[in-house]
Design an enzyme around this catalytic site. Structure first.
Site, short mmCIF file in Angstrom:
data_model
loop_
_atom_site.label_atom_id
_atom_site.label_comp_id
_atom_site.label_asym_id
_atom_site.label_seq_id
_atom_site.Cartn_x
_atom_site.Cartn_y
_atom_site.Cartn_z
CG HIS A 291 -1.75 1.50 1.59
ND1 HIS A 291 -2.52 1.52 0.75
CD2 HIS A 291 -1.08 2.20 2.53
CE1 HIS A 291 -2.43 2.71 1.05
NE2 HIS A 291 -2.27 3.58 1.99
CD GLU B 84 4.97 -2.84 -21.87
OE1 GLU B 84 5.02 -1.94 -22.34
OE2 GLU B 84 5.10 -3.51 -20.21
O1 2HA Z 1 -3.00 4.61 5.58
O2 2HA Z 1 -0.52 4.86 4.38
O3 2HA Z 1 0.49 5.59 7.99
C1 2HA Z 1 -2.07 4.36 6.08
C2 2HA Z 1 -0.52 4.77 5.87
C3 2HA Z 1 0.49 4.64 6.61
ZN ZN Z 2 -1.77 5.02 3.28
#
Ligand code: 2HA
Ligand code: ZN
Length: 278
Positions: A140, A170
């Site tokens: 993430h 791509e």
């Molecule tokens: O979504 O990205 O703090 C929470 C983060 C980390």
């Molecule tokens: Zn975040």
């Protein structure tokens, strides 16, 4: 584990977190990384002395029972992993119901797994099943160009997938299934984790409106590569608009041909939705 004998998965997270930082995706404690450890490493880490009691996940991921993960620490900066992996990441073990975890290594100085742990684990659970165990890595992060798109307009999943496929072709090969766009939800909540994991039944990337992106891949290189490719397309789209607008772009038919040239097929549901609007 000592300074001169870092196992491969530690060296990989050092490389990936450093690359993410160089790309400008990891301000302060933004972003988090998790890696489901492969069999050969589980053998080694399962012998470690537990460093904590069992802690409830406040939910259950039975598909990950007895699995081991390398997870970045809450409040920690991804850009500091390369300097002090033992402070900024840790290894956790899940119990035989997938309801509790305990720390086996890392988080020195008093950290614990990321605030998005449950979103990571639910995503791992879904992707482990959908990929038949092949996918191991979830990232993430806060990618400025993809985030900017979500401020520009209230795009649908089909619309944003087409923008990304069309502005760096791509993308039609790298993620023909498209990118899911999740309307804003509270970060760190059970709801955002559940909605992300549900979208991951079809997609390997989910954009969080006004926040960032989640991606799953076989290894950290693949998850990084998915995000890198999508983020580059968003950047090209924005640059073309700064130049005065997009006056030339491939249509769906050409994108489909490009995907097919590599043995891939654009997500038929998204193609149908896009065709119904033109
Ligand atoms: O979504 O990205 O703090 C929470 C983060 C980390
Ligand atoms: Zn975040």
């Amino acid at each position: 584990m000592n300074e001169f004998d870092k196992p491969l998965f530690i060296r990989e997270i050092i490389k990936t977190s450093h690359d993410m930082h160089i790309k400008g995706w990891t301000e302060a404690n933004g972003g988090n990384i998790s890696l489901r450890l492969r069999e050969e490493f589980v053998k080694e880490v399962s012998a470690f002395e537990p460093q904590s009691d069992w802690t409830s996940l406040n939910g259950s991921v039975p598909g990950l029972a007895n699995d081991y993960f390398l997870v970045s620490g809450t409040g920690r900066f991804l850009r500091n992993i390369s300097l002090f992996p033992e402070k900024n990441v840790g290894i956790i073990q899940l119990d035989d119901k997938g309801e509790n975890y305990r720390i086996l290594w890392g988080y020195e100085g008093g950290s614990r797994p990321t605030s998005e742990l449950f979103a990571h684990l639910m995503t791992h659970e879904v992707r482990k099943k959908e990929s038949k165990g092949v996918e191991h890595a979830v990232i993430h992060t806060h990618t400025p160009n993809l985030i900017a798109l979500t401020y520009h307009k209230e795009y649908t999943t089909a619309e944003i997938s087409y923008i990304l496929w069309a502005h760096h072709v791509e993308c039609a090969v790298v993620f023909p299934e498209g990118v899911f766009l999740l309307p804003w939800m509270m970060a760190g909540s059970y709801e955002i984790g559940r909605a992300t994991a549900d979208a991951m039944k079809v997609h390997r990337m989910v954009i969080w409106q006004h926040h960032g992106i989640f991606a799953s891949g076989r290894n950290l290189d693949e998850s990084f590569g998915l995000i890198h490719t999508a983020e580059k397309s968003a950047e090209i789209f924005i640059k073309a608009n700064i130049l005065g607008g997009v006056n030339s772009k491939p249509d769906l038919e050409r994108l489909q041909k490009i995907a097919e040239n590599f043995g891939k097929k654009l997500n038929p549901d998204l193609v149908k939705e896009l065709n119904s609007k033109t």
